[in-house]
Design a protein around this motif. Structure first.
Motif, mmCIF file in Angstrom:
data_model
loop_
_atom_site.group_PDB
_atom_site.id
_atom_site.type_symbol
_atom_site.label_atom_id
_atom_site.label_comp_id
_atom_site.label_asym_id
_atom_site.label_seq_id
_atom_site.Cartn_x
_atom_site.Cartn_y
_atom_site.Cartn_z
ATOM 1 N N HIS A 205 70.975 63.690 17.182
ATOM 2 C CA HIS A 205 71.109 62.505 16.890
ATOM 3 C C HIS A 205 71.418 62.112 15.557
ATOM 4 O O HIS A 205 70.766 62.949 14.761
ATOM 5 N N SER A 211 66.254 56.394 7.190
ATOM 6 C CA SER A 211 65.113 57.087 7.876
ATOM 7 C C SER A 211 64.897 58.561 7.244
ATOM 8 O O SER A 211 63.672 58.796 7.520
ATOM 9 N N ASP A 488 65.853 59.668 17.901
ATOM 10 C CA ASP A 488 66.748 59.211 16.703
ATOM 11 C C ASP A 488 65.892 58.180 15.831
ATOM 12 O O ASP A 488 64.753 58.357 15.792
ATOM 13 N N ALA A 489 66.377 57.263 14.935
ATOM 14 C CA ALA A 489 65.884 56.326 14.040
ATOM 15 C C ALA A 489 64.689 55.533 14.782
ATOM 16 O O ALA A 489 63.714 55.052 14.171
ATOM 17 N N SER A 490 64.878 55.408 15.883
ATOM 18 C CA SER A 490 64.035 54.372 16.673
ATOM 19 C C SER A 490 62.611 54.827 16.858
ATOM 20 O O SER A 490 61.627 54.084 16.804
ATOM 21 N N ASN A 491 62.528 56.435 16.738
ATOM 22 C CA ASN A 491 61.173 56.771 17.257
ATOM 23 C C ASN A 491 60.791 57.967 16.370
ATOM 24 O O ASN A 491 59.665 58.691 16.605
ATOM 25 N N THR A 493 59.917 58.396 13.061
ATOM 26 C CA THR A 493 58.672 58.303 12.220
ATOM 27 C C THR A 493 57.334 58.308 12.934
ATOM 28 O O THR A 493 56.417 58.840 12.541
ATOM 29 N N GLU A 538 52.070 56.498 13.937
ATOM 30 C CA GLU A 538 51.495 56.337 15.148
ATOM 31 C C GLU A 538 49.868 56.229 15.059
ATOM 32 O O GLU A 538 49.308 56.778 14.188
#
Ligand SMILES: *[C@@H]1O[C@H](CO)[C@@H](O)[C@H](O)[C@H]1NC(C)=O
Length: 551
Positions: A205, A211, A488-491, A493, A538
């Motif tokens: 991705h 990010s 990808d950048a959504s998850n 971090t 998280e």
């Protein structure tokens, strides 16, 4: 109708927990950690734990409006040193900037005595380092003393000063009125391993620059110092080459939005440098190169079926001169764009089936006397590329297969061990052959499981294999890897942090820092601190932060 209902029915049968709402029972481990979290760690929220820490109950108030971080008297560092200037500004902001009380009204009202107004940063040598790039021999050690005479951070090089600033920022805390405090403290610190990396994959991705930069920040909060940039692979080629622009024009997911121009790359490298982080790019060949073939004609091996070219392509074609002319020019360009002394050449997972199908390759194998041993052909290619890269005075890193194939490697080669099966034997074999080694096998953080899987990463001891003291010294560190198939950048971090923090402490702190209970109490605070600084790390488990993610 029946056929439609069937899968749903099967799902219900297989997963009774979904509909019975059975409460989740705590495992023994979770009970234990919850219990441990009720007790404070004697080390507050320090992460990774410094080598030696002495703290007392004497506290100093820090009035934010009067406090400053300054280049100390007697320092040999140049006042123009960007690395320090930028770090002073950042750390002032990290310490005070995110307080819900802000720093105007409440907390300037600390007592008039017992206040700390300055942190002096003193560089004792090597002021030139400030204008260079961090490298494997950088000195990251520092001493930090906070007492009645003030606060002094002393380091030989800027890289140590950066680590010490992070530590200082972790020592400052707020009381219930919002006043900032720090205890009397004495710390002497240095990393256990020189190479503490994170691998990000921008091929499966595309990752936007933002990010990547955010994760460099997170790395600095964890004192990690190498960004292993797995920049291209089969799926896409986002690196925009100056000499071969067709590579990304044809091989990127999108030729203008899903690419890294040389300017982008420079930006990443400078952002990383200011945080004491090296950027080591990986251009993996001869396998993992499907995307290269789109923009570079005749680079890949044509595969055959029933005596005819099948239209599909395999690894880089190792038997034609054009391949090596291309490799020569392309890697020369890379040596200008990426300043680190090392480049990662990959060399993993080469699939021989296409080579086996190709009659020209068979003929070449015959001429060279390789028989049917395709590993020899792989070695032939690898050997040539190693020689080409060595011309540009670059050191190289390779995946373990290159070592396993008995290729002739320069003595300063770094071998990266990634196969989880028998990785301790592999560490022993690589170091017995006197090569430096990096451990990643147990730290593939793209693999996730339910529960607190940071504990498994935390429990790894990189020198835990059969070998002499000399061999163990060849372990220069390790890397937390986040492969991008499902990222990808959504998850990115939250998947990486704070799980990579477990790897960070293992690679920085002393070998005997192994208490999971103590680590847990510090790590929940460290994770909250990352959240407060804008990193969407998280949660480890149930609980709360004083400064929640969207507060
Ligand atoms: C700092 O000082 C306070 C107040 O005297 C004390 O309660 C606390 O335990 C100290 N913290 C550390 C980490 O020593």
């Amino acid at each position: 109708m029946g056929a439609r209902l069937l899968p749903l029915f099967g799902l219900l049968l297989l997963s009774p927990r979904c509909w019975s709402h059975r409460p989740h029972h705590l495992s023994e481990e979770e009970e234990y950690l919850l219990q441990a979290a009720k007790e404070e760690s004697p080390y507050g929220s320090l992460w990774p734990l410094p080598q030696t820490v002495q703290q007392s109950n004497d506290v100093y108030y820090i009035p934010p409006a009067e406090f400053s971080i300054v280049h100390g008297a007697g320092s040999t560092g140049s006042p123009l040193c960007m690395v320090l200037q930028d770090a002073f500004r950042r750390y002032y902001e990290y310490i005070f900037g995110y307080s819900p009380f802000k720093y105007s009204a409440v907390n300037t009202n600390g007592p008039s005595s017992g206040r700390l107004l300055q942190l002096q940063v003193i560089l004792t040598s090597d002021q030139n380092e400030c204008f260079l790039y961090p490298h494997v021999k950088s000195d990251e050690s520092y001493k930090l003393i906070i007492d009645d005479d003030g606060a002094v951070l002393q380091a030989s090089q800027v890289w140590g000063a950066l680590r010490g600033l992070e530590t200082f920022s972790q020592l400052v805390y707020e009381d219930s009125t919002g006043a900032f405090l720090v205890n009397k403290t004495r710390i002497a610190d240095a990393p256990r391993f020189a190479h503490r990396g994170v691998l990000l994959d921008t091929s499966r991705h595309y990752l936007p620059l933002k990010s990547i930069l955010l994760n460099l920040d997170a790395m600095a909060f964890n004192k990690m110092n190498v960004f292993h940039w797995h920049i291209v692979d089969d799926q896409s080629f986002p690196y925009q080459s100056v000499l071969f622009p067709e590579l990304s024009n044809k091989g990127a997911y999108h030729p203008s939005t899903h690419i890294y121009s040389v300017t982008d790359v420079r930006l990443v490298i400078e952002f990383a440098r200011l945080r004491g982080i090296r950027v080591i790019p990986e251009f993996d060949t001869p396998g993992h190169t499907s995307s290269w073939g789109k923009g570079q004609k005749d680079l890949l091996t044509p595969c055959y079926q029933d005596g005819q070219p099948s239209g599909s392509f395999g690894p880089i074609n190792p038997i034609v001169n054009e391949t090596y002319n291309f490799i020569q020019s392309f890697f020369k360009e890379l040596s200008y764009v990426f300043p680190d002394a090392y480049i990662h050449l990959g060399g993993d997972e080469v699939d021989f089936s296409c080579w086996k199908s190709n009659p020209d390759i068979a003929k070449f194998m015959d001429e060279q006397g390789f028989g049917t041993d395709y590993r020899k052909l792989e070695s032939y290619y690898i050997q040539k590329i190693l020689e080409i890269v060595a011309e540009y005075h670059k050191g190289y890193m390779v995946w373990q297969e290159v070592f396993d194939n008995h290729d002739k490697l320069k003595p300063d080669t770094v071998v990266e061990v990634w196969k989880e099966k028998d990785y301790q034997q592999e560490m022993a074999a690589v170091t017995a052959a006197r090569f430096q080694v990096l451990l990643t096998a147990p730290w593939y953080l793209n693999r996730i499981s339910y529960g607190q899987d940071w504990i498994k990463a935390y429990g790894v001891e990189p020198t835990n294999f059969n070998g002499t003291t000399q061999q163990k010294q060849l372990v220069i560190g390790g890397e937390a890897c986040l492969w991008g198939e499902f990222v990808d950048a959504s998850n990115l971090t939250p998947r990486l942090w704070p799980r990579a923090s477990a790897v960070a402490e293992r690679l920085w702190s002393s070998k005997d820092v192994t208490s999971v209970g103590d680590a847990y109490t510090r790590l929940i605070k460290h994770r909250c601190r990352m959240v407060r600084r804008g990193i969407a790390a998280e949660p480890l488990y149930v609980g709360f932060c004083d400064h929640e993610i969207n507060a």
